[in-house]
Structures are given as C-alpha cells and as structure tokens.
Design an enzyme around this catalytic site. Structure first.
Site, mmCIF file in Angstrom:
data_model
loop_
_atom_site.group_PDB
_atom_site.id
_atom_site.type_symbol
_atom_site.label_atom_id
_atom_site.label_comp_id
_atom_site.label_asym_id
_atom_site.label_seq_id
_atom_site.Cartn_x
_atom_site.Cartn_y
_atom_site.Cartn_z
ATOM 1 N N VAL A 65 7.145 19.692 0.561
ATOM 2 C CA VAL A 65 7.657 19.979 1.912
ATOM 3 C C VAL A 65 9.178 20.076 1.951
ATOM 4 O O VAL A 65 9.736 20.613 2.911
ATOM 5 C CB VAL A 65 7.167 18.941 2.960
ATOM 6 C CG1 VAL A 65 5.672 18.988 3.125
ATOM 7 C CG2 VAL A 65 7.671 17.545 2.635
ATOM 8 N N ASN A 91 2.175 14.730 7.514
ATOM 9 C CA ASN A 91 1.944 13.387 6.970
ATOM 10 C C ASN A 91 2.799 13.065 5.747
ATOM 11 O O ASN A 91 3.051 11.898 5.469
ATOM 12 C CB ASN A 91 0.456 13.246 6.613
ATOM 13 C CG ASN A 91 0.172 11.984 5.846
ATOM 14 O OD1 ASN A 91 0.250 10.884 6.392
ATOM 15 N ND2 ASN A 91 -0.122 12.123 4.556
ATOM 16 N N TYR A 156 14.279 3.969 5.919
ATOM 17 C CA TYR A 156 12.922 4.421 6.265
ATOM 18 C C TYR A 156 12.692 4.387 7.773
ATOM 19 O O TYR A 156 12.181 5.339 8.364
ATOM 20 C CB TYR A 156 11.905 3.537 5.545
ATOM 21 C CG TYR A 156 10.458 3.905 5.822
ATOM 22 C CD1 TYR A 156 9.922 5.080 5.310
ATOM 23 C CD2 TYR A 156 9.646 3.073 6.587
ATOM 24 C CE1 TYR A 156 8.596 5.429 5.565
ATOM 25 C CE2 TYR A 156 8.325 3.405 6.843
ATOM 26 C CZ TYR A 156 7.797 4.581 6.325
ATOM 27 O OH TYR A 156 6.497 4.915 6.581
ATOM 28 N N LYS A 160 11.789 7.446 10.423
ATOM 29 C CA LYS A 160 10.566 7.466 11.232
ATOM 30 C C LYS A 160 10.882 7.428 12.739
ATOM 31 O O LYS A 160 10.114 7.927 13.549
ATOM 32 C CB LYS A 160 9.657 6.299 10.839
ATOM 33 C CG LYS A 160 9.015 6.482 9.451
ATOM 34 C CD LYS A 160 8.136 7.725 9.423
ATOM 35 C CE LYS A 160 7.416 7.913 8.105
ATOM 36 N NZ LYS A 160 6.527 9.086 8.102
#
Lengths: 248, 80
Positions: A65, A91, A156, A160
C-alpha cells in the site's frame, strides 16, 4: 445470510489477523473478495478453499500500500475484471512502540507511510470507481490507542488517530456520492501484531478489559462486515470501538 | 467518437454546460466546477478514456486546456 452477495470488496493487509478474518467473513457472506498481501505467500491455497466452501470467492492481489503506482494498478485490475468496487477495507498497518523520548522521525514516517498515506492512496483510487457508481462503503482500521492514546505508542497512536480524523473528513466529503466512510477501533485483539508486545505486558493489559479477555480477529471482522453491508446503510463518519470495554 | 468529442462530452455531462463555453474554461469559473464537480469530471474523463489519473495530475488539472495537455502525456496516450 449472504449480506454481501455479489459485492466486490478489496481488503488490504489480508495475510493474517483481522485482515484474514475479514476475508473469510466476507466470503461466507457471498462477496467477491480481492485479498491484498504484499508478496506471494502460501495463502493462495487457503483462498481457493474459501472460494470452494463459501458462496463468495477470494482472489489474491499483490501490492504494497506504500507503493502508489502498484496500488493504482491493483484497483485498475479490479475495475477491469468486475467493473465496480463496492467495499474497501483499509486494514494494512504496522505497529512499533517507542517511548516519547525515543520516537525518531524515521519511526514517525514509517508509521504514517503505511497506516495513513497508504490508506489515503487506497481511498483516492477506490473512490474513482465509487464516485461513478454513486455508492460504496469504506472501512478504515483505527485503534483504541488512536482515540485514547497509550504510553509507549506515540507514533502508532498518532497514526491511528489520523485514521480516525481522515475517516470523519472523507465521510463528509464523499456522502454527496453515496459513499459511506466508517472506521473500527479495535482494542486488544489476539493477533500476531498485538502479541508482539510480550506476555507480561499482555497479562497486565487484559486486567483492564471489562469483558476479561482479548478480542478475536473474527469479532472485529463482524464489525467490519456490519459497515460493509447495507445493515449500516444510514451510518457514515462513525468510529466504532471493538474493545470489550477496555480502559487504557 | 473522436477523443476531443469524448473529452468535451465529459465536461458537458459532468458540469452541465454547453460546448461553446469550454474554450478557456477554468476551475471554479462556474459553480458546477467546484471541488465536488472536479471529482465527477475526473471520473467521467477516466471512464471515457479507460485511464486512471495520478493524484498530482488531478491537482494540476485546472482548466479545459490543461486537461488536454495532461491527457496527452505518454502515460495516458490520448491524442487530440
């Protein structure tokens, strides 16, 4: 129930964990699933079995991706083969932990490249098809730490959190085309990625889950299925926690 | 249908304007060519020529003439 009968779906990061569980769940519900993995692995046989044993079908599509050109080609392939794309599940993701003082610019870039920019690329390419058909459902994978934050996970959790923000923005922009954009925010789910935090830390964290156990990838896949299907046809811009009542 | 006819049709159908207004038309010159209209226009052009424009080209696509220049690039191969 065949909630996704004949729907064309692309699931990124489908080699294991939540992605793989989602591919299985979608196939069970009659979807035509394109399962993205970075490079050929021993999954083709499993995907063939899913196709044989369910009303849906599963095909592999290999790309990273982070590679814009390869991502574009993959979506073009789906357009060419199916003429439509009904569902995108963003995902694919990576997780690396570091305390505040140890977060390098390289780590931030690494998290954002896959978790944020990769997702943005996929949304851009998928909506090229969805805008034309004036329908579609995009499901992004955020995380409980993207909403609540978590010690040791600045890079992280920031990535998110960005996923949650981009979900709400894309939902507002794309509603005009009949495209819904939602996210699921898993808590502590029993995947290889989660287990990488180590047994000690895992035991500590389970104490903070109201339901008293780790979640299963299949339980997140069920939430993703809800957003992919017409059961959620009047829902967009939502971030759904799938966390067993976890407190961080 | 020639390529210029396909190209013009994409504008006429997406932005609901007449063909005589296309020459010199720029992004946001008319109400219909706003950011939402731009996405619809890009989708129509991609469909007409069976291509997928790069994000940078979608951003650069700010006029009727510029669009032709972009589509003429080797990677899209549309000759006018």
């Amino acid at each position: 129930m065949n909630l996704l009968q004949g729907k064309v779906c692309l699931v990124t990061g489908a080699s294991r964990g939540i992605g793989l569980a989602t591919v299985k769940r979608f196939a069970e519900e009659g979807a035509i699933v394109y399962a993205n993995v970075r490079e050929p692995k021993n999954l083709d046989k499993y995907y063939d079995e899913l196709s044989e044993n369910n009303s849906g079908s599963v095909s592999s599509v290999y790309f990273d991706v982070r590679d814009e050109s390869a991502s574009k080609k993959a979506v073009q392939r789906i357009k060419c083969e199916q003429g439509r794309l009904d569902v995108l599940v963003n995902n694919a993701g990576v997780m690396k932990d570091a305390l505040v003082g140890m977060v390098s610019s390289f780590l931030m870039k690494e998290m954002y490249e896959t978790n944020v920019q990769g997702g943005v690329n996929m949304i851009q390419f998928a909506t090229k098809i969805m805008v034309k058909q004036k329908s579609g459902s995009i499901i992004n994978l955020s995380s409980i730490v993207g909403i609540e934050g978590n010690a040791g996970q600045m890079a992280y959790s920031a990535s998110k959190g960005a996923v949650a923000a981009m979900t709400k923005t894309a939902a507002k922009e794309l509603a005009a085309y009949g495209i819904r954009v939602n996210a699921v925010a898993p808590g502590m789910i029993d995947t290889d990625m989660y287990r990488s935090i180590g047994d000690e830390r895992m035991k500590e964290q389970i104490k903070n889950i109201k339901l008293g156990r780790l979640g299963k990838p299949e339980e997140v896949a069920d939430a993703i299925l809800f957003f992919a299907s017409d059961l959620s046809r009047y829902i967009t811009g939502e971030i759904l926690g799938v966390d067993g009542g976890a407190v961080i | 249908m020639t390529n210029i006819e396909k190209y013009n049709n994409a504008f006429v159908n997406s932005l609901e304007i007449t063909e005589d207004r296309l020459a010199g038309l720029k992004y946001q010159d008319i109400e219909a060519w706003d950011s939402v209209g731009h996405m619809t226009l890009v989708a129509a052009i991609e469909d007409a020529f069976d291509i997928m424009l790069d994000t940078d080209d979608i951003i650069d696509f700010n006029s009727y003439e510029k669009g032709k220049e972009i589509l003429s690039k080797e990677e899209y191969g549309v000759a006018f």
